[in-house]
Structures are given as structure tokens and as C-alpha cells.
Design a protein around this motif. Structure first.
Motif, short mmCIF file in Angstrom:
data_model
loop_
_atom_site.label_atom_id
_atom_site.label_comp_id
_atom_site.label_asym_id
_atom_site.label_seq_id
_atom_site.Cartn_x
_atom_site.Cartn_y
_atom_site.Cartn_z
N SER A 165 -20.17 23.80 17.47
CA SER A 165 -21.56 23.58 17.88
C SER A 165 -21.85 22.08 18.00
CB SER A 165 -22.53 24.23 16.88
OG SER A 165 -22.32 23.69 15.59
N LEU A 168 -20.46 20.95 21.24
CA LEU A 168 -21.30 21.43 22.33
C LEU A 168 -22.56 20.57 22.45
CD1 LEU A 168 -20.91 23.80 24.26
CD2 LEU A 168 -22.25 25.24 22.71
N ASP A 172 -23.79 18.39 25.59
CA ASP A 172 -25.13 18.49 26.19
C ASP A 172 -25.78 17.11 26.32
OD1 ASP A 172 -24.99 21.18 26.62
OD2 ASP A 172 -25.91 21.73 24.70
N ILE A 197 -18.01 26.44 31.01
CA ILE A 197 -18.58 26.24 29.67
C ILE A 197 -19.87 27.04 29.52
CG2 ILE A 197 -19.60 24.52 28.12
CD1 ILE A 197 -17.58 22.48 29.36
N GLU A 198 -20.74 26.96 30.55
CA GLU A 198 -22.01 27.69 30.47
C GLU A 198 -21.79 29.17 30.21
OE1 GLU A 198 -24.84 26.30 29.98
OE2 GLU A 198 -23.69 24.46 30.22
N ARG A 200 -19.60 30.53 28.52
CA ARG A 200 -18.97 30.83 27.23
C ARG A 200 -19.67 30.18 26.03
NH1 ARG A 200 -15.75 31.06 31.19
NH2 ARG A 200 -14.06 32.60 31.34
N ARG A 201 -20.96 29.95 26.16
CA ARG A 201 -21.67 29.35 25.02
C ARG A 201 -21.62 30.24 23.77
NH1 ARG A 201 -24.94 24.65 25.39
NH2 ARG A 201 -24.54 23.76 27.43
N ASP A 202 -21.60 31.55 23.98
CA ASP A 202 -21.52 32.48 22.83
C ASP A 202 -20.20 32.31 22.09
OD1 ASP A 202 -23.80 33.45 23.74
OD2 ASP A 202 -23.01 35.39 24.43
N ALA A 204 -18.40 29.72 21.89
CA ALA A 204 -18.35 28.46 21.14
C ALA A 204 -18.86 28.65 19.72
CB ALA A 204 -19.17 27.40 21.86
#
Ligand SMILES: Nc1ncnc2c1ncn2[C@@H]1O[C@H](COP(=O)(O)OP(=O)(O)O)[C@@H](O)[C@H]1O
Ligand SMILES: [Mg+2]
Length: 370
Positions: A165, A168, A172, A197-198, A200-202, A204
Motif C-alpha cells: 500500500s 501504491l 499515486d 495497475i488500475e 489490480r488495486r485489490d 496490491a
């Protein structure tokens, strides 16, 4: 200071006959020293701790003291039982003549001496399924050794390390900069990776959230379990020791499991430019998992097992994210020799992640059977 004078401050018997750079590490400076007396010789490893990576080398050495003490007590108790199929090893700290664990030179550099694991080698890439199985067994056994250490005896060697996180959030922040906007605007490939990446945010956050929910518990982990840190016995071909203990600290063992597979199951390496060649090697994965489970299966919980697949998918994603963030940020963290190198490294890791996703069902099957 001359290295031969420096090493003389350590308590090693015999006369120094050779002192040469050694191994293929890329963090610390490593040397092999050979001492001889009238009837035998002693080989030891001299290392300078890299203070750019580890700004508090005293912490690294205090940790190493605790880890080697704990593991050697356990290794000796197990060896006395004689039930293992091999002698498991771990380097020991050789103290300085003033009884401390390290020596500081006139520039404030921290130097240590550890025993050499003899008649053994670490390879730079996986040699085949048998080697992969031994790598799995060695990591599994290492996890067993450190599994009952008291985490409060260890200080954090690298704050922020493997907190996806955090990576990430860093990404961002970088996206908001003009430099990143320009690079993204100019390249279809960069846009594709941003979309990857967008989507697969979960992913991460999956391990961190499982930990928050209490399903996964931090134990001790190695932190850098790549093939090059796994010593294989020259005589028997069996794994014998994990080395490079600088990053051992409290963390999820899943991070080691995923990271080891990330490096072992990608035989073309991190710099491949032909994406068609980047394939997650399932045979190597199966062999590694077999070896790992043989040694670590006994203390893994059902929840630990439930997240092993996610860790195999997460680790290439995490590293790809870090490469891509660094690319968008002007290549300040990972060393590069050309401007697109971190972009390409990210492409390789994301391809590996996709390749894991495509094999989800059979990887889960293998993990279930073990
Ligand atoms: N105790 C040891 N016994 C044998 N070889 C070692 C030992 N420690 C280090 N090496 C060799 O030196 C290399 C670099 O050491 P390592 O501790 O992994 O440093 P780095 O953090 O730079 O990777 C290893 O890959 C291995 O080949
Ligand atoms: Mg190493």
C-alpha cells in the motif's frame, strides 16, 4: 585502511594468505579471506555493510547477533537428534579481538566477518526442477528455524520495505507530477502499464488486508530469498543454508514465498526485452513448492496456505509497480544504464504476473495437493 590490517582486528587463527573480492552480491562488499596454519586452513567472509541501503548498520549487526544465536541453538539441538537427511547450516559471526560483533573503520564503515559455508555455492539462476526443489526446502527450513523467534528482539532493518500500500501511495503521488504526466502522455506502453495497475488495486492490498483481519500473522521472514542467497552443497546437491541475513525481520512469510518463486520461475531474468520469452515456469514452481512444503508444511496454518497463490501473483506485481514508479519519477532508485530500462523491467514483472494469473487453476491445484 588496508583490508589486511582491518581484518587483523578480528579474532581469526592462523596467517592471512589471501584476501580477494568474492561472490555476486550487489548490496554489500564481500571478500574471501584464507588463513593457514601448519596443519589446516580457515576460510572466512569479510563484508562491509552497505550504509546507503542500511543507514543503521549497528541495527543490522544487532539483528544478525540475535538471529544467528537463535538459529544455531536450534540447529545444534536438531543435529544432535540426527533425524534430518543433511546437516543444515548457517554462517556464524566471528568476533573482533575486542569481543564485539563488528569493526568500524576510520570512515565510519562497518565491517563484519562470518564463517564461510564450505563446499557449497549459490547459483544466479535456477538450474532445473531439482535445484528449485532444494531452494524451496532451504527456504522452508529457514522459515522453520526463525518461526519461533521473538520478533521484539529484532529492529526494523528497512522501514517501508514490502508494504505494497505504501508503494501504491508513492506511485499515486508520482502520477500527479508533471514529469510523470509527460512520460505517460508520450508512450502507449506506459499507458498500458498504468491501466494494468488500475485493474489490480485489490491485488496490491490482499495480504495486508488479510493481516488486518487477523487471518495472517506476521512471523519472521528473510526479506531477500532469491536463488543467489540459497547455498547448495557441492557434494550432495542439497540445499544447506540461507545466507544474506540483513533483511530478516518480522513480516509475512508469504512475501518470501512469492519473491522466491518470482525470481526462480522466471529463467530469462529481469532484463529480458522480448516479452514473449517471459513465462512463469510451472515445473520449477511445482518443484519449489514441494521442497518448501516438506520443510514448512508442519507449521503453516490453513489461512497461511489459502494466501500462497495470492503471494505468487502479488510479488511480481509489487516489483513491477516499484520499477514503473521509478521510471515515471526519473529513475532515482533503481540503477539504470538507459532511460527506458525501468519501464522494461516493469513490463517483464507485469508479464510474469499475467503469466501466473493464466495458470491460477493449476498452481492452486498443486498447492492444494501438498
Ligand atoms: N557465509 C558465506 N559462505 C559462503 N559464501 C558466502 C557467504 N556469505 C556470502 N557469500 C557469497 O557472497 C555473495 C554476497 O553475499 P551476500 O551476503 O548475499 O551479500 P549481498 O547483500 O551483497 O547480496 C553471496 O551470493 C555468496 O556467493
Ligand atoms: Mg545476496
Amino acid at each position: 585502511m588496508e583490508l589486511s590490517i582491518l581484518i587483523n582486528r578480528f579474532n581469526i587463527k592462523g596467517r592471512l594468505v589471501s584476501l580477494q573480492p568474492f561472490g555476486n552480491g550487489n548490496i554489500n562488499d564481500t571478500f574471501l579471506a584464507i588463513y593457514r596454519n601448519t596443519f589446516t586452513e580457515t576460510q572466512v567472509i569479510l563484508q562491509r555493510v552497505n550504509q546507503k541501503v542500511f543507514p543503521r548498520p549497528e541495527v543490522i549487526m544487532a539483528n544478525m547477533h540475535e538471529i544467528t544465536k537463535h538459529c544455531h541453538e536450534k540447529l545444534e539441538a536438531d543435529a544432535a537428534k540426527g533425524s534430518d537427511d543433511r546437516v543444515w547450516q548457517m554462517p556464524r559471526i566471528i568476533k573482533a579481538k575486542d569481543s564485539t560483533d563488528y569493526v568500524k573503520d576510520e570512515n565510519g564503515e562497518v565491517w563484519r566477518v562470518i564463517t564461510r559455508i564450505m563446499s557449497a555455492h549459490a547459483f544466479d539462476i535456477a538450474q532445473g526442477p531439482e535445484h528449485a526443489m532444494e531452494c524451496g526446502a532451504t527456504l522452508g527450513h529457514f522459515h522453520y528455524l526463525i518461526s519461533d523467534m521473538d520478533p521484539s528482539t529484532i529492529q526494523d532493518p528497512l522501514p517501508g520495505f514490502h508494504i505494497t500500500s505504501g508503494y501504491l501511495a508513492n506511485y499515486d503521488r508520482t502520477l500527479e507530477t508533471d514529469g510523470a504526466r509527460e512520460l505517460l502522455g508520450a508512450s502507449m506502453e506506459a499507458k498500458r502499464l498504468a491501466k494494468f495497475i488500475e485493474e489490480r488495486r485489490d491485488l496490491a492490498l490482499c495480504l495486508e488486508q488479510a493481516e488486518k483481519r487477523g487471518e495472517l500473522v506476521k512471523r519472521m521472514f528473510h526479506g531477500d530469498p532469491k536463488v543467489n542467497n540459497i547455498m547448495i552443497d557441492d557434494v550432495t546437491g542439497k540445499g544447506t543454508a540461507m545466507i544474506d541475513l540483513d533483511t530478516v525481520s518480522p513480516g509475512l512469510i508469504h512475501l518470501d514465498f512469492g519473491d522466491a518463486l518470482r525470481s526462480i520461475c522466471n529463467p530469462v531474468g529481469e532484463e529480458e526485452t522480448n516479452l514473449a520469452k517471459v513465462v512463469f515456469d510451472e515445473d520449477l514452481c511445482t518443484a519449489f513448492c514441494k521442497g518448501y512444503m516438506r520443510e514448512a508444511g508442519a507449521f503453516l496454518t490453513d489461512a497461511d496456505r489459502a494466501y500462497l497463490y495470492d503471494s505468487i501473483r502479488l510479488l511480481p506485481f509489487e516489483l513491477g509497480l516499484r520499477f514503473f514508479q521509478d521510471y515515471l519519477n526519473g529513475n532515482v532508485y533503481f540503477k539504470t544504464t538507459q532511460p527506458e530500462q525501468n519501464l522494461n523491467r516493469a513490463r517483464v514483472q507485469f508479464r510474469l504476473c499475467e503469466s501466473v494469473e493464466a495458470r491460477e487453476r493449476s498452481i492452486r491445484e498443486v498447492l492444494k495437493r501438498l
